[in-house]
Design an enzyme around this catalytic site. Structure first.
Site, PDB file in Angstrom:
ATOM      1  N   GLU A   1       0.839  -1.202   0.000  1.00  0.00           N
ATOM      2  CA  GLU A   1       0.000   0.000   0.000  1.00  0.00           C
ATOM      3  C   GLU A   1       0.876   1.254   0.000  1.00  0.00           C
ATOM      4  O   GLU A   1       0.584   2.215  -0.707  1.00  0.00           O
ATOM      5  CB  GLU A   1      -0.940   0.011   1.206  1.00  0.00           C
ATOM      6  CG  GLU A   1      -2.091  -0.956   1.093  1.00  0.00           C
ATOM      7  CD  GLU A   1      -3.054  -0.876   2.262  1.00  0.00           C
ATOM      8  OE1 GLU A   1      -2.984   0.096   3.057  1.00  0.00           O
ATOM      9  OE2 GLU A   1      -3.893  -1.785   2.386  1.00  0.00           O
TER      10      GLU A   1
ATOM     11  N   LYS B   1      -3.925  -6.671  -2.444  1.00  0.00           N
ATOM     12  CA  LYS B   1      -3.959  -7.925  -1.689  1.00  0.00           C
ATOM     13  C   LYS B   1      -2.815  -8.831  -2.111  1.00  0.00           C
ATOM     14  O   LYS B   1      -2.459  -8.875  -3.285  1.00  0.00           O
ATOM     15  CB  LYS B   1      -5.261  -8.701  -1.983  1.00  0.00           C
ATOM     16  CG  LYS B   1      -6.484  -8.172  -1.306  1.00  0.00           C
ATOM     17  CD  LYS B   1      -6.525  -8.605   0.126  1.00  0.00           C
ATOM     18  CE  LYS B   1      -7.784  -8.127   0.784  1.00  0.00           C
ATOM     19  NZ  LYS B   1      -7.558  -7.426   2.009  1.00  0.00           N
TER      20      LYS B   1
ATOM     21  N   ASP C   1      -9.010   0.073  -0.958  1.00  0.00           N
ATOM     22  CA  ASP C   1      -7.770   0.734  -0.555  1.00  0.00           C
ATOM     23  C   ASP C   1      -7.583   2.098  -1.221  1.00  0.00           C
ATOM     24  O   ASP C   1      -7.167   3.048  -0.558  1.00  0.00           O
ATOM     25  CB  ASP C   1      -6.562  -0.158  -0.863  1.00  0.00           C
ATOM     26  CG  ASP C   1      -6.532  -1.385   0.035  1.00  0.00           C
ATOM     27  OD1 ASP C   1      -6.909  -1.272   1.221  1.00  0.00           O
ATOM     28  OD2 ASP C   1      -6.138  -2.459  -0.450  1.00  0.00           O
TER      29      ASP C   1
END
Length: 135
Positions: free
Chosen positions: A27, A86, A66
């Site tokens: 991320e 993911k 996200d």
């Protein structure tokens, strides 16, 4: 790896640029890319929710993908994408096991919920002319 991300281009971030939280190194890498790429016009992290019905309890829940990004494609078109980050193994159905361990049951439950979240996100995006993508 968890922490706060401080954007170098806070004007591109649509939300509170002092409260951008990452929950994995993947991320964080996405945030750095979105922040620094001139073709990413706007972005935000977990600011938007998609309603979905859980297969576990049958109730409505909220799914926070996200990222939301607005990009300029190579041909000049402006597109919007919802992105979920993911690990690959979490995007695959767990392999059936002889013993139903707690870990296996949790993996099956999480995978089932994720499938419903992602289906709802695809429909949500289709209704708006957006794209849903799992990285």
């Amino acid at each position: 790896m968890k922490g706060y991300y401080r954007p170098k281009n806070p004007q591109k971030y649509k939300g509170d640029p002092t409260n951008i939280i990452y929950r994995s190194s993947w991320e964080k890498r996405c945030m750095i890319y979105f922040d620094s790429n001139s073709n990413v016009l706007e972005w935000h992290s977990e600011e938007l929710f998609v309603p979905y019905r859980s297969p576990i309890d049958g109730r409505l829940h909220r799914y926070f993908p996200d990222f939301w990004i607005k990009i300029r494609e190579r041909n000049g078109d402006i597109k919007i994408r919802l992105i979920e980050v993911k690990p690959y193994h979490q995007t695959q159905e767990p392999k059936k096991q002889q013993r139903k361990t707690k870990r296996y049951i949790n993996e099956v439950k999480t995978y089932g919920i994720n499938i419903y979240k992602w289906k709802a996100a695809k429909e949500y995006c289709a209704d708006r002319g957006w794209t849903f993508q799992i990285l």
